[in-house]
Design a protein around this motif. Sequence first.
Motif, PDB file in Angstrom:
ATOM      1  N   CYS A 153      -4.268  -5.098   5.744  1.00  0.00           N
ATOM      2  CA  CYS A 153      -4.332  -5.284   4.287  1.00  0.00           C
ATOM      3  C   CYS A 153      -4.445  -6.758   3.917  1.00  0.00           C
ATOM      4  O   CYS A 153      -5.175  -7.114   2.991  1.00  0.00           O
ATOM      5  N   GLN A 154      -3.745  -7.619   4.648  1.00  0.00           N
ATOM      6  CA  GLN A 154      -3.841  -9.058   4.378  1.00  0.00           C
ATOM      7  C   GLN A 154      -5.273  -9.545   4.577  1.00  0.00           C
ATOM      8  O   GLN A 154      -5.823 -10.250   3.722  1.00  0.00           O
ATOM      9  N   TYR A 155      -5.856  -9.172   5.714  1.00  0.00           N
ATOM     10  CA  TYR A 155      -7.232  -9.608   5.985  1.00  0.00           C
ATOM     11  C   TYR A 155      -8.209  -9.033   4.960  1.00  0.00           C
ATOM     12  O   TYR A 155      -9.123  -9.721   4.507  1.00  0.00           O
ATOM     13  N   TYR A 176      -0.556  -3.326  -0.355  1.00  0.00           N
ATOM     14  CA  TYR A 176       0.183  -4.233   0.526  1.00  0.00           C
ATOM     15  C   TYR A 176       1.613  -4.442   0.028  1.00  0.00           C
ATOM     16  O   TYR A 176       2.563  -4.418   0.807  1.00  0.00           O
TER      17      TYR A 176
END
Length: 185
Positions: A153-155, A176
Amino acid sequence: VMIVNESLAKRDFPNENPVGKRISIGNNGEPIWWEIVGVAADVRSIDLTEGDGLAEALEAVGPEDSTLRVRLLGLLAEELYYTTNDSRREQLSREAVEMARRLGDPASLALALCSRCLAVWGPDHLDERLEAAREVIALAEDLGDRQLLAIGCQYLFVAQLEQGDMTAAGATLDAYESLADDLRQ
């Protein structure tokens, strides 16, 4: 003022406390005097152009496909992110992803894709990073690995921001945040 490392303190001020002492550093023949205000531990330097021990570990593992080799390739590619060695970083991360696909190991593939996202970070690889992040999320969901899901999710969030897709980035951020709240429980 200056903070010195332990080696310099022991060499220049044996059996003395160097704090408060002054040392000079030449400047075109004119000394510049510095007061020592602290002593820091010696740190081990590493050569990020080779990834310190990771290159040696890769050599020791050998060229055969293995989940360990996939991880080492990915980690070395990540370390090289902090250098200007773009082609080596891209080659290592590509090799990690290809090997993980050959092995058919979803966990290794997800980690290799995470390494790839970092290794090719930049505008030239935005579409590839979006695709890789989505694949990490799908693999993490299949594996039931919520920490890996958070990384995916961060990427994805960052890539969506770079793409200018604020609606998708907002939805990813919401997912996220919910996942992060669950992981803290």
